[in-house]
Design an enzyme around this catalytic site. Structure first.
Site, PDB file in Angstrom:
ATOM      1  N   GLY A 195       0.233  18.282  24.895  1.00  0.00           N
ATOM      2  CA  GLY A 195       1.035  19.149  24.040  1.00  0.00           C
ATOM      3  C   GLY A 195       0.474  19.255  22.634  1.00  0.00           C
ATOM      4  N   ASN A 196      -0.146  18.180  22.145  1.00  0.00           N
ATOM      5  CA  ASN A 196      -0.701  18.198  20.796  1.00  0.00           C
ATOM      6  C   ASN A 196      -1.948  19.062  20.689  1.00  0.00           C
ATOM      7  OD1 ASN A 196       1.256  16.595  19.679  1.00  0.00           O
ATOM      8  ND2 ASN A 196       0.146  14.692  19.999  1.00  0.00           N
ATOM      9  N   LYS A 201      11.851  11.925  29.598  1.00  0.00           N
ATOM     10  CA  LYS A 201      10.782  12.829  29.162  1.00  0.00           C
ATOM     11  C   LYS A 201      11.090  13.398  27.783  1.00  0.00           C
ATOM     12  CE  LYS A 201       7.096  15.445  29.723  1.00  0.00           C
ATOM     13  NZ  LYS A 201       5.758  14.844  29.715  1.00  0.00           N
ATOM     14  N   LYS A 258       3.527  16.819  33.030  1.00  0.00           N
ATOM     15  CA  LYS A 258       2.394  17.696  33.306  1.00  0.00           C
ATOM     16  C   LYS A 258       1.164  16.938  33.795  1.00  0.00           C
ATOM     17  CE  LYS A 258      -0.446  17.346  29.453  1.00  0.00           C
ATOM     18  NZ  LYS A 258       0.006  16.013  29.139  1.00  0.00           N
ATOM     19  N   LYS A 279      -0.307   9.424  31.385  1.00  0.00           N
ATOM     20  CA  LYS A 279      -1.706   9.843  31.492  1.00  0.00           C
ATOM     21  C   LYS A 279      -2.517   8.838  32.315  1.00  0.00           C
ATOM     22  CE  LYS A 279      -1.666  12.326  27.076  1.00  0.00           C
ATOM     23  NZ  LYS A 279      -0.191  12.329  27.004  1.00  0.00           N
TER      24      LYS A 279
END
Length: 307
Positions: A9-10, A122, A207, A265
């Site tokens: 997102g960053n 989340k 994601k 991740k």
């Protein structure tokens, strides 16, 4: 080589930045620059986060006096897929003249009985002070939790079971297209046990876990998870962080990375490597080419001694 790229997102909206369209366009220009060299040499499937964007839309929807009820998260997720997908497709078209680019709204099947619906974890939306977050929770019925820099809204994040458009994505790749898909983990849906009819659900799928599942189903060779740090760090946020440059799935799981930051991740990378025998890596957006070629980031490889 077929590579599935998961943009954090960053990469699209940095912490503290105003969520203006021009700001996001500037960040996506940087994304296209970072990925163009890879796209010249490899098949790419690009997925992306949507936490800041869906949080903004949720806030706007909750405050809109024209609505009798806020829009549900599945529809807000679809809106972010369309918006970010369009920005990425246009910018990649400019960076890769002559290359076919397809941005696809993607749906992710989740189980209606997933325990995540009872335990929201989340993070979505912006960071608030404790007092502001608590006031919003009272006013809007939100769940809130502390992340590394403040307080944010948390929502249910069920596990992705299947990406419904996988066959279509595979056909597009076979025809030579670069595909942007599974934004924000895909629009979460459940299926009626009798009719198979789809219904959206109030959730956001992680994601990175969706990217790992998609990479597995597409028989990708490499899963590339891009974020805002150059590699995975053990003891990140302490006075003595240690870079982890080479790891197996067991190594990563043994380090206990937190759910709110590096945990999803590292778990996504571990799952892909375990299930396929392929390679995964985690690192900084601007070093995408170098990560794939082994000179930057954290490489996650199969444990050749296991089994």
């Amino acid at each position: 080589m077929r590579i599935v790229v998961a943009l954090g997102g960053n990469a699209l909206l940095h912490r503290g930045e105003r969520p203006d369209a021009a700001v996001q366009q500037a960040n996506i220009d940087r994304v296209a620059t970072a990925l163009a060299a890879l796209a010249q040499e490899h098949e790419l499937v690009i997925t992306h986060g949507n936490g800041p964007q869906i949080g903004l839309l949720a806030m706007e929807s909750a405050a809109d006096p024209a609505l009798s009820a806020p829009y549900p998260l599945d529809l807000l997720g679809a809106q972010t897929e369309g918006m970010i997908g369009s920005l990425l497709a246009r910018t990649l078209h400019n960076a890769l003249p002559g290359r076919r680019i397809a941005a696809l709204i993607t749906h992710t099947y989740v189980r209606v009985d997933d325990p995540a619906f009872e335990r929201p974890t989340k993070f979505v939306g912006q960071v608030y002070s404790a007092s502001t977050a608590k006031a919003l929770a009272r006013k809007l019925g939100w769940h809130i939790a502390r992340d590394t820099t403040g307080w944010r809204r948390v929502v249910a994040s069920p596990s992705p079971e299947r990406i419904l458009e996988t066959d279509t994505i595979h056909e597009l790749l076979t025809d030579g297209a670069l595909v942007v898909c599974a934004g924000g983990g895909g629009v979460p849906v459940t299926a009626d046990s009798d009719t198979g009819a789809l219904s959206g659900v109030e959730a956001v799928v992680d994601k990175d876990l969706t990217a790992a599942l998609l990479a597995e189903d597409l028989k990708a060779d490499f899963l590339l998870i891009l974020t805002d740090v150059p590699c995975v760090y053990d003891r990140y946020g302490t006075p003595d962080p240690k870079p982890v440059l080479d790891a197996t799935p067991g190594d990563l799981r043994g380090r206990g990375f937190p759910d709110g930051s590096m945990g999803p991740k590292t778990e996504a990378a571990a799952r892909f490597v375990e299930r396929t025998g392929g390679l995964a890596a985690i690192g900084a957006l601007d070093a995408a080419y170098e990560i794939v070629h082994g000179t930057s980031g954290t490489l996650i490889r199969p444990d050749l001694t296991a089994g």
